[in-house]
Design a protein around this motif. Sequence first.
Motif, PDB file in Angstrom:
ATOM      1  N   GLY A 126       0.824  -1.198   0.000  1.00 41.11           N
ATOM      2  CA  GLY A 126       0.000   0.000   0.000  1.00 41.11           C
ATOM      3  C   GLY A 126       0.858   1.246   0.000  1.00 41.11           C
ATOM      4  N   THR A 127       0.187   2.391   0.182  1.00 43.86           N
ATOM      5  CA  THR A 127       0.876   3.674   0.211  1.00 43.86           C
ATOM      6  C   THR A 127       0.325   4.532   1.340  1.00 43.86           C
ATOM      7  OG1 THR A 127      -0.691   4.691  -1.330  1.00 43.86           O
ATOM      8  CG2 THR A 127       1.292   3.706  -2.276  1.00 43.86           C
ATOM      9  N   TYR A 128       1.143   5.499   1.765  1.00 41.79           N
ATOM     10  CA  TYR A 128       0.755   6.464   2.786  1.00 41.79           C
ATOM     11  C   TYR A 128       1.328   7.809   2.386  1.00 41.79           C
ATOM     12  CZ  TYR A 128       1.052   8.979   7.250  1.00 41.79           C
ATOM     13  OH  TYR A 128       0.984   9.932   8.241  1.00 41.79           O
ATOM     14  N   GLU A 172      -9.427   9.982   1.588  1.00 45.53           N
ATOM     15  CA  GLU A 172      -9.353   8.523   1.460  1.00 45.53           C
ATOM     16  C   GLU A 172      -8.086   8.084   0.735  1.00 45.53           C
ATOM     17  OE1 GLU A 172     -11.997   7.620  -2.476  1.00 45.53           O
ATOM     18  OE2 GLU A 172     -13.093   8.037  -0.631  1.00 45.53           O
ATOM     19  N   ASP A 173      -7.401   9.008   0.060  1.00 44.90           N
ATOM     20  CA  ASP A 173      -6.153   8.676  -0.633  1.00 44.90           C
ATOM     21  C   ASP A 173      -4.934   8.767   0.286  1.00 44.90           C
ATOM     22  OD1 ASP A 173      -7.476   8.222  -2.991  1.00 44.90           O
ATOM     23  OD2 ASP A 173      -7.200  10.268  -3.731  1.00 44.90           O
ATOM     24  N   ARG A 174      -5.114   9.216   1.523  1.00 44.63           N
ATOM     25  CA  ARG A 174      -3.988   9.357   2.447  1.00 44.63           C
ATOM     26  C   ARG A 174      -3.339   8.003   2.740  1.00 44.63           C
ATOM     27  NH1 ARG A 174      -2.398  13.261   6.650  1.00 44.63           N
ATOM     28  NH2 ARG A 174      -1.504  12.137   8.393  1.00 44.63           N
ATOM     29  N   LYS A 215      -3.678   3.968   1.579  1.00 40.97           N
ATOM     30  CA  LYS A 215      -4.260   2.932   0.727  1.00 40.97           C
ATOM     31  C   LYS A 215      -3.550   1.624   1.047  1.00 40.97           C
ATOM     32  CE  LYS A 215      -5.551   5.687  -3.275  1.00 40.97           C
ATOM     33  NZ  LYS A 215      -5.361   5.878  -4.709  1.00 40.97           N
ATOM     34  N   ASP A 248      -3.663  -2.884   0.629  1.00 37.01           N
ATOM     35  CA  ASP A 248      -4.211  -4.138   0.114  1.00 37.01           C
ATOM     36  C   ASP A 248      -4.436  -5.028   1.342  1.00 37.01           C
ATOM     37  OD1 ASP A 248      -4.887  -6.474  -1.108  1.00 37.01           O
ATOM     38  OD2 ASP A 248      -3.159  -6.549  -2.451  1.00 37.01           O
ATOM     39  N   ALA A 284      -8.084   1.007  10.178  1.00 33.83           N
ATOM     40  CA  ALA A 284      -8.802   0.358   9.084  1.00 33.83           C
ATOM     41  C   ALA A 284      -9.623  -0.829   9.573  1.00 33.83           C
ATOM     42  CB  ALA A 284      -7.807  -0.101   8.014  1.00 33.83           C
TER      43      ALA A 284
END
Length: 120
Positions: free
Chosen positions: A38-40, A49-51, A53, A55, A80
């Motif tokens: 994922g990404t942060y 919500e894009d902050r 992400k 899997d 989450a």
Amino acid sequence: MAMKIRLARGGSKKRPFYRIVAADSRMPRDGRFLEKLGTYNPLLPKDSEDRVKMDVERIQYWLGQGAQATDRVARMLEAAGVVAKSERSNPKKAVPGKKAQDRAKEKADKAAAAADAGEE
């Protein structure tokens, strides 16, 4: 192999961007990893919500394989709802440092001395 789910930093100076990765704990922070999970992006607003992400399925797979999440990633997973919220205890956090305690003691001593001088 000791596995960690952790953040690997990317982005330029003063513009951080992190990948959430599954990596061997002996590898460097931004070094080799086995899988990107994922990404942060800390520059985005907290309600975006894009902050963060992730899997979630792959993260659960790696947790099932015995990987340990770092503190920061564990907090993201708790938010989450992937892992149960753990209780954190740091009772010394609110205690002032040694120098601050010394200053407070000196101030209290001076105030007590002034009060004694004022009573006489």
